[in-house]
Scaffold this motif. Sequence first.
Motif, mmCIF file in Angstrom:
data_model
loop_
_atom_site.group_PDB
_atom_site.id
_atom_site.type_symbol
_atom_site.label_atom_id
_atom_site.label_comp_id
_atom_site.label_asym_id
_atom_site.label_seq_id
_atom_site.Cartn_x
_atom_site.Cartn_y
_atom_site.Cartn_z
ATOM 1 N N PHE A 329 0.843 -1.186 0.000
ATOM 2 C CA PHE A 329 0.000 0.000 0.000
ATOM 3 C C PHE A 329 0.886 1.245 0.000
ATOM 4 O O PHE A 329 1.974 1.235 0.588
ATOM 5 N N PRO A 330 0.426 2.350 -0.596
ATOM 6 C CA PRO A 330 1.132 3.618 -0.400
ATOM 7 C C PRO A 330 1.095 4.002 1.085
ATOM 8 O O PRO A 330 0.160 3.648 1.807
ATOM 9 N N LEU A 331 2.108 4.728 1.535
ATOM 10 C CA LEU A 331 2.156 5.131 2.938
ATOM 11 C C LEU A 331 0.887 5.869 3.345
ATOM 12 O O LEU A 331 0.395 5.697 4.465
ATOM 13 N N ALA A 332 0.330 6.671 2.459
ATOM 14 C CA ALA A 332 -0.879 7.426 2.780
ATOM 15 C C ALA A 332 -2.057 6.527 3.111
ATOM 16 O O ALA A 332 -3.032 6.969 3.721
ATOM 17 N N GLU A 333 -1.991 5.236 2.708
ATOM 18 C CA GLU A 333 -3.080 4.294 2.944
ATOM 19 C C GLU A 333 -2.743 3.323 4.085
ATOM 20 O O GLU A 333 -3.192 2.182 4.103
ATOM 21 N N ALA A 334 -1.991 3.807 5.058
ATOM 22 C CA ALA A 334 -1.617 2.949 6.187
ATOM 23 C C ALA A 334 -2.840 2.419 6.920
ATOM 24 O O ALA A 334 -2.863 1.266 7.371
ATOM 25 N N ALA A 335 -3.866 3.239 7.078
ATOM 26 C CA ALA A 335 -5.076 2.779 7.764
ATOM 27 C C ALA A 335 -5.723 1.623 7.017
ATOM 28 O O ALA A 335 -6.163 0.640 7.628
ATOM 29 N N GLN A 336 -5.771 1.717 5.676
ATOM 30 C CA GLN A 336 -6.321 0.621 4.883
ATOM 31 C C GLN A 336 -5.463 -0.629 5.000
ATOM 32 O O GLN A 336 -5.983 -1.760 5.031
ATOM 33 N N ALA A 337 -4.137 -0.445 5.093
ATOM 34 C CA ALA A 337 -3.244 -1.595 5.255
ATOM 35 C C ALA A 337 -3.500 -2.288 6.587
ATOM 36 O O ALA A 337 -3.496 -3.531 6.670
ATOM 37 N N HIS A 338 -3.728 -1.528 7.655
ATOM 38 C CA HIS A 338 -4.042 -2.118 8.952
ATOM 39 C C HIS A 338 -5.366 -2.870 8.893
ATOM 40 O O HIS A 338 -5.488 -3.981 9.427
ATOM 41 N N THR A 339 -6.363 -2.269 8.253
ATOM 42 C CA THR A 339 -7.662 -2.944 8.120
ATOM 43 C C THR A 339 -7.513 -4.249 7.365
ATOM 44 O O THR A 339 -8.096 -5.282 7.744
ATOM 45 N N TYR A 340 -6.713 -4.231 6.320
ATOM 46 C CA TYR A 340 -6.501 -5.444 5.518
ATOM 47 C C TYR A 340 -5.806 -6.519 6.335
ATOM 48 O O TYR A 340 -6.214 -7.688 6.314
ATOM 49 N N LEU A 341 -4.767 -6.152 7.083
ATOM 50 C CA LEU A 341 -4.056 -7.142 7.881
ATOM 51 C C LEU A 341 -4.961 -7.695 8.974
ATOM 52 O O LEU A 341 -4.928 -8.903 9.263
ATOM 53 N N GLU A 342 -5.780 -6.856 9.578
ATOM 54 C CA GLU A 342 -6.689 -7.326 10.621
ATOM 55 C C GLU A 342 -7.760 -8.265 10.076
ATOM 56 O O GLU A 342 -8.289 -9.098 10.804
ATOM 57 N N SER A 343 -8.058 -8.162 8.786
ATOM 58 C CA SER A 343 -9.053 -9.045 8.180
ATOM 59 C C SER A 343 -8.528 -10.464 7.985
ATOM 60 O O SER A 343 -9.295 -11.375 7.687
ATOM 61 N N GLN A 344 -7.188 -10.629 8.123
ATOM 62 C CA GLN A 344 -6.533 -11.927 7.984
ATOM 63 C C GLN A 344 -6.760 -12.541 6.608
ATOM 64 O O GLN A 344 -6.831 -13.751 6.450
ATOM 65 N N ARG A 345 -6.832 -11.695 5.606
ATOM 66 C CA ARG A 345 -6.986 -12.181 4.229
ATOM 67 C C ARG A 345 -5.654 -12.385 3.526
ATOM 68 O O ARG A 345 -5.600 -12.932 2.426
ATOM 69 N N GLN A 346 -4.577 -11.948 4.154
ATOM 70 C CA GLN A 346 -3.284 -11.971 3.482
ATOM 71 C C GLN A 346 -2.629 -13.346 3.567
ATOM 72 O O GLN A 346 -2.896 -14.133 4.465
ATOM 73 N N THR A 347 -1.749 -13.600 2.610
ATOM 74 C CA THR A 347 -0.822 -14.726 2.681
ATOM 75 C C THR A 347 0.573 -14.149 2.525
ATOM 76 O O THR A 347 0.971 -13.768 1.420
ATOM 77 N N GLY A 348 1.295 -14.013 3.611
ATOM 78 C CA GLY A 348 2.603 -13.382 3.581
ATOM 79 C C GLY A 348 2.561 -11.978 4.148
ATOM 80 O O GLY A 348 1.714 -11.647 4.978
ATOM 81 N N LYS A 349 3.453 -11.134 3.661
ATOM 82 C CA LYS A 349 3.668 -9.815 4.252
ATOM 83 C C LYS A 349 2.857 -8.730 3.559
ATOM 84 O O LYS A 349 2.585 -8.789 2.367
ATOM 85 N N VAL A 350 2.510 -7.714 4.359
ATOM 86 C CA VAL A 350 1.869 -6.498 3.859
ATOM 87 C C VAL A 350 2.864 -5.353 4.036
ATOM 88 O O VAL A 350 3.434 -5.193 5.134
ATOM 89 N N LEU A 351 3.089 -4.577 2.976
ATOM 90 C CA LEU A 351 4.079 -3.510 3.012
ATOM 91 C C LEU A 351 3.438 -2.144 2.848
ATOM 92 O O LEU A 351 2.325 -2.018 2.329
ATOM 93 N N LEU A 352 4.172 -1.115 3.283
ATOM 94 C CA LEU A 352 3.866 0.277 2.996
ATOM 95 C C LEU A 352 5.039 0.859 2.171
ATOM 96 O O LEU A 352 6.207 0.588 2.500
ATOM 97 N N LEU A 353 4.711 1.648 1.173
ATOM 98 C CA LEU A 353 5.741 2.249 0.330
ATOM 99 C C LEU A 353 5.677 3.767 0.486
ATOM 100 O O LEU A 353 4.812 4.425 -0.101
#
Length: 354
Positions: A329-353
């Motif tokens: 995710f872009p750094l500006a979308e950190a809140a969306q990245a947290h929401t995504y990680l909390e949803s446990q939909r990921q496989t592997g790492k979530v990054l901010l750029l």
Amino acid sequence: MEQTMMAVRLFEHGGPEVLKYIEAPIPEVGPDDILMRVHATAVNSWDLRYRSGNLPQPLPGRPPWPVPFQLGRDAAGEIVATGENVTRWSPGDRAVQLPHPPCRNCALCVRGLENLCIDTAYPGHQVFGGYAQYIARRQDAILPIPDGVDFETAAATMWTYTTPLNCARQAPVGPGDTVVITGASGGMAIACAQLAKLSGATVIGTTTKPHRDEALRKLGYDHIVHSTDPRLPAQVRELTRGLGADAVWDCVGGNDFFQLSLSCIRLGGTVIVLGTPTDQGSRLELDALALIGGQVRIASVRGATLRDQQLCLELLADGKITPIIDRAFPLAEAAQAHTYLESQRQTGKVLLLP
């Protein structure tokens, strides 16, 4: 050079909405510091815990948890300025921050237990972390990124793989051994699986999401079992000739998974607790008679030594480990990245750029 940067900070604890994308001064560079332009940082479960305020008491030798704060245990980027005493780094060098920087002088560091350092402050714990365009670090709190490794891969590696290297010392496995790794889709669980496979062990992963079975097998797990299936302990014993696993590396944590781990372990085996879930308590229940009767060893891991962190980058350079990046995710979308990680939909790492 500009005087300000964009950063994500929290000024109160709460949901993802408390993460604020703001303009802030670029950090000052002390005589022993470097200034890094951050190209990638990772979002970890610790970030979710800190943001929500679900924090433990500070560990011995550590300052309290500050607010306002800037999260980010991992950061990889390019050095753009150095302090007057810096001799080992130059502008243009590519580097990654140490998620576990030791003081190297305290009694525990001198004993080789740098992961238990009692005179340090970690980035993303007490020191402003990588959720920003620039960070300042001591010149001995970073390591060079190997040639051929990009910033995103470096940022996805350090915290995720260094703790499992410590885990492999506490509950080593090798050829002929079987290890159960809980929460198989997580970045740290995948790191555990890769390191256990490097040692020659058979790896069983647990998941609550059956639709991921095939994808997880492709990541290196020999077998996938389902955490919600009451037959799981029997399945593990079937896969281990009736003995049970030699080790369980519990990447999920919490009492439910602790009990599950105990039900899968062989006589004389070792259960390693790597963490605790962000939405549950940390208390574990233990039957002392069962513990003694099975001669089961319960251990935990905390952080990593300097050598663990150096070895992590050596393994990365040699192509022996491969972090899985689910999404950036872009750094500006950190809140969306947290929401995504909390949803446990990921496989592997979530990054901010940044």
